[in-house]
Structure formats: C-alpha cells, structure tokens
Write a protein that holds these residues in place. Structure first.
Motif, mmCIF file in Angstrom:
data_model
loop_
_atom_site.group_PDB
_atom_site.id
_atom_site.type_symbol
_atom_site.label_atom_id
_atom_site.label_comp_id
_atom_site.label_asym_id
_atom_site.label_seq_id
_atom_site.Cartn_x
_atom_site.Cartn_y
_atom_site.Cartn_z
ATOM 1 N N GLU A 1 -3.474 9.668 4.344
ATOM 2 C CA GLU A 1 -4.308 8.932 3.411
ATOM 3 C C GLU A 1 -3.642 7.603 3.094
ATOM 4 O OE1 GLU A 1 -6.136 11.231 0.202
ATOM 5 O OE2 GLU A 1 -4.529 12.670 0.480
ATOM 6 N N MET B 1 0.827 -1.204 0.000
ATOM 7 C CA MET B 1 0.000 0.000 0.000
ATOM 8 C C MET B 1 0.864 1.258 0.000
ATOM 9 S SD MET B 1 -1.273 0.399 3.929
ATOM 10 C CE MET B 1 -2.033 -1.207 4.095
ATOM 11 N N TRP B 2 0.190 2.362 -0.350
ATOM 12 C CA TRP B 2 0.838 3.670 -0.300
ATOM 13 C C TRP B 2 0.278 4.435 0.892
ATOM 14 C CZ3 TRP B 2 4.741 4.202 -3.531
ATOM 15 C CH2 TRP B 2 4.742 3.497 -4.726
ATOM 16 N N LYS B 3 1.163 4.915 1.762
ATOM 17 C CA LYS B 3 0.711 5.745 2.877
ATOM 18 C C LYS B 3 1.197 7.166 2.606
ATOM 19 C CE LYS B 3 2.684 2.911 5.863
ATOM 20 N NZ LYS B 3 3.103 2.323 7.159
ATOM 21 N N ASN C 1 -3.491 4.924 -0.182
ATOM 22 C CA ASN C 1 -3.784 4.651 -1.594
ATOM 23 C C ASN C 1 -4.577 5.757 -2.278
ATOM 24 O OD1 ASN C 1 -2.414 2.271 -1.400
ATOM 25 N ND2 ASN C 1 -4.246 1.013 -1.135
ATOM 26 N N GLU C 2 -4.630 6.907 -1.677
ATOM 27 C CA GLU C 2 -5.322 8.040 -2.275
ATOM 28 C C GLU C 2 -4.547 9.286 -1.928
ATOM 29 O OE1 GLU C 2 -9.374 8.863 -1.327
ATOM 30 O OE2 GLU C 2 -10.101 7.634 -2.979
ATOM 31 N N HIS D 1 -4.843 7.538 -12.190
ATOM 32 C CA HIS D 1 -4.318 6.270 -11.684
ATOM 33 C C HIS D 1 -2.964 6.443 -11.021
ATOM 34 C CE1 HIS D 1 -7.288 3.601 -13.325
ATOM 35 N NE2 HIS D 1 -7.180 4.151 -14.520
ATOM 36 N N GLY E 1 -3.660 2.894 -6.612
ATOM 37 C CA GLY E 1 -4.423 3.916 -5.925
ATOM 38 C C GLY E 1 -4.805 5.007 -6.887
ATOM 39 N N GLN E 2 -5.169 6.164 -6.332
ATOM 40 C CA GLN E 2 -5.517 7.257 -7.222
ATOM 41 C C GLN E 2 -5.082 8.599 -6.664
ATOM 42 O OE1 GLN E 2 -9.608 6.384 -7.699
ATOM 43 N NE2 GLN E 2 -10.243 7.375 -5.801
#
Ligand code: CUA
Length: 311
Positions: free
Chosen positions: A106, A95-97, A108-109, A161, A177-178
């Motif tokens: 946030e 995941m992206w933090k 994934n966003e 994206h 994510g976006q």
C-alpha cells in the motif's frame, strides 16, 4: 494505550493548573497583606528546617510518581507483545510505502484488522521521517540505514490520520495518509482482493535464489555461510566472542555489511549487497529469514495472521 497516556497527560495538566493557581493566589494575597504601611515594619525570619524539608520532599515525591508512571507507560509502548503481526514500512520523500506479510502493498494507506497487535518495522530510503498516528498515541522516528519499530493495538474500526512528524523537505506537510482499521472478516476480504504476487517471505525466498544467497547459505551444514534455518530470534555466537540477538537489524546488517559480525566458525567471505537491493527487497529478505524460524518447519512461507495458533 491511549487511555493510559491521556490519564498521565490530564494529571500533569491538572497538577500544573493547581500549582499555578496556588502560586498566583499567594502572590496576590501577600502583595495586599504585606503592602507598605506607615508604622508597620517587616520582620525577618531566618530559616526553618521543617519547612525546607517539606518543600523539598513533597515535590520530590510528586516528581518520582510522575517519573515512574511515565516510565511504566513508556516501557509498555516500547515492548511489542509476542506474536504481533508485522508490517514493513519504508518512508521516502514524500510517501509511506507499506508491505504486509501476506504480500499486499500500500501507499499512504495502512489497512489493519481491529483487536490485533500490529508491529511496524520501519526504515527510510532517504532522510529522517517520523511515523505519527495521534489516535494510537504512537510517534516513532523512521531512520535511513536501520530499522526502528513501533506497535499498536487498534480497538475501534475506523479511519485514522497518519502524519509524518519530522521535517523532511519541501513536501513534508503533504506526507500524510490514513490507517484504516477493519473488522477481521472485512480485513480478510480486503487482503484476498490484493496482489497475487505471494507473501513477502515468498518474494524474499525468490530473491534469495536470484541473488545467489542460497549457494552459500545452504539448508545443510556444508555451506560456506551459516545455515539460516531457525536462526532468527535466537542468540548468535560471533567469532570475536560476542553473542548477539538475531533480530531484524542483525539480518539487515548482515546483508549490507557482512563483515560487521562474523558467525563463529565462518570466514568473512560474503560480499556486501549494499546498493544492490532496495529497501523493499531487504524487507522481503528479512521476512524470508524470519520465516525460516517459524513453526511448522515444513511451510517456509508466512501464514496469514488468522492461521496462527492461538490460545
Ligand atoms: Cu517525511 Cu516529514
């Protein structure tokens, strides 16, 4: 940036297409024209300096033009403009933090305002990932153990994206994510609806007290460690004669491997904080040290992006 990147890319495709067509046409024409025929003998031609100079110099010119064009775009893409808004990115499997200066977090966003320069300060807490937003034409590897940066300037509101572009394990394909680009007013509304935990720099300041950093790094000249006010973004004189720039990676290293670079006039007495602080906490500490160098001197906490002085 996208227009520049695309123009170069289209130029390369058109050039390659034209060259391929020219070569294939000549193969066919020569094959027909110089086919084996009774009574016709091949004539050997030995060397031609003008011809050889032409086919060496013309391609060299074309390649140099491509190189210079590409290098110009590369440097533009690698050099974040002054005063860009910082966003901290921590990648992990899978995941992206993302953390905003203002404190919002946030996963994934990433929400950002349109028309602003945004710089991402990225690190990974496990393996190599890669932050890839095709619409912005940016792709940057995210590495464990240090910061890499990338920047962009979104010109149109919308949802774009975000991919991980480095194979990082089983769920790599799900590490997506976006990026949501919003009108500034909408963005401010989004920000104020977020967490009430204070800015990233304030979180860092609290940690700075908790971990005891403030007992040595005092705000006067009596501390056992250097006073950190005004240090960030300036050259630092080391005891081995070197001078280094106090950037994010320098602050990070000084927390995790304090003995690596000793400021002139100080002793290597600081203990390491390796394993004691998470990547998020490190980011908060970096943001705090950074805030100590931001005018006005009185307000240590990072100001919202909109409040920064603008020309
Ligand atoms: Cu993270 Cu692939």
């Amino acid at each position: 940036m996208a227009g520049n990147v695309d123009a170069l890319y289209v130029f390369l495709v058109v050039l390659s297409t034209l060259m391929s067509m020219a070569i294939f046409t000549m193969i066919v024409v020569f094959a027909v024209r110089f086919r084996r025929r009774r009574g016709v003998e091949a004539e050997q031609i030995e060397g031609s300096t003008p011809l050889e100079v032409t086919w060496s110099v013309v391609p060299l010119g074309i390649f140099m033009a491509i190189f210079l064009w590409g290098a110009a775009i590369y440097f533009q893409e690698r050099t974040p403009p002054q005063g860009a808004t910082d966003v901290y990115v921590v990648a992990k499997q899978w995941m992206w933090k993302l953390q905003h200066q203002e404190g919002a977090r946030e996963i994934n966003e990433l929400h950002i305002p349109v028309g602003e320069n945004v710089r991402m300060i990225m690190t990974s807490q496990d393996v190599i990932h890669s932050f890839y937003v095709p619409a912005f034409r940016i792709k940057q590897d995210v590495l464990p153990g240090r910061y890499t940066t990338a920047w962009f300037h979104a010109t149109k509101p919308g949802t774009y994206h975000l991919f991980c572009a480095e194979y990082c394990g089983t769920q790599h394909s799900g590490m997506i994510g976006q990026v949501v680009v919003m009108e500034p007013a909408q963005y401010q509304a989004w920000l104020s609806g977020g967490s009430a935990s204070g800015s990233l720099a304030e979180t860092g300041q609290a940690l700075f007290q908790q971990l005891g950093c403030s007992t040595c790094h005092r705000s006067d000249t009596q501390g056992r460690g250097p006073n950190l006010a005004g240090v960030f973004g300036k050259p630092v004189q080391l005891d081995d004669g070197r001078t280094v720039m106090a950037d994010e990676n320098y602050v990070r290293e000084s927390i995790l491997s304090p003995a690596a670079k000793i400021v002139v006039g100080f002793k290597p007495i600081m203990p390491t904080f390796q394993g004691m602080v998470s990547e998020e906490q490190l980011n908060a500490l970096v943001a705090y040290v950074k805030s100590l160098s931001q005018p006005p001197a009185g307000a240590a906490a990072a100001k919202p992006a909109g409040a920064q002085p603008q020309k």
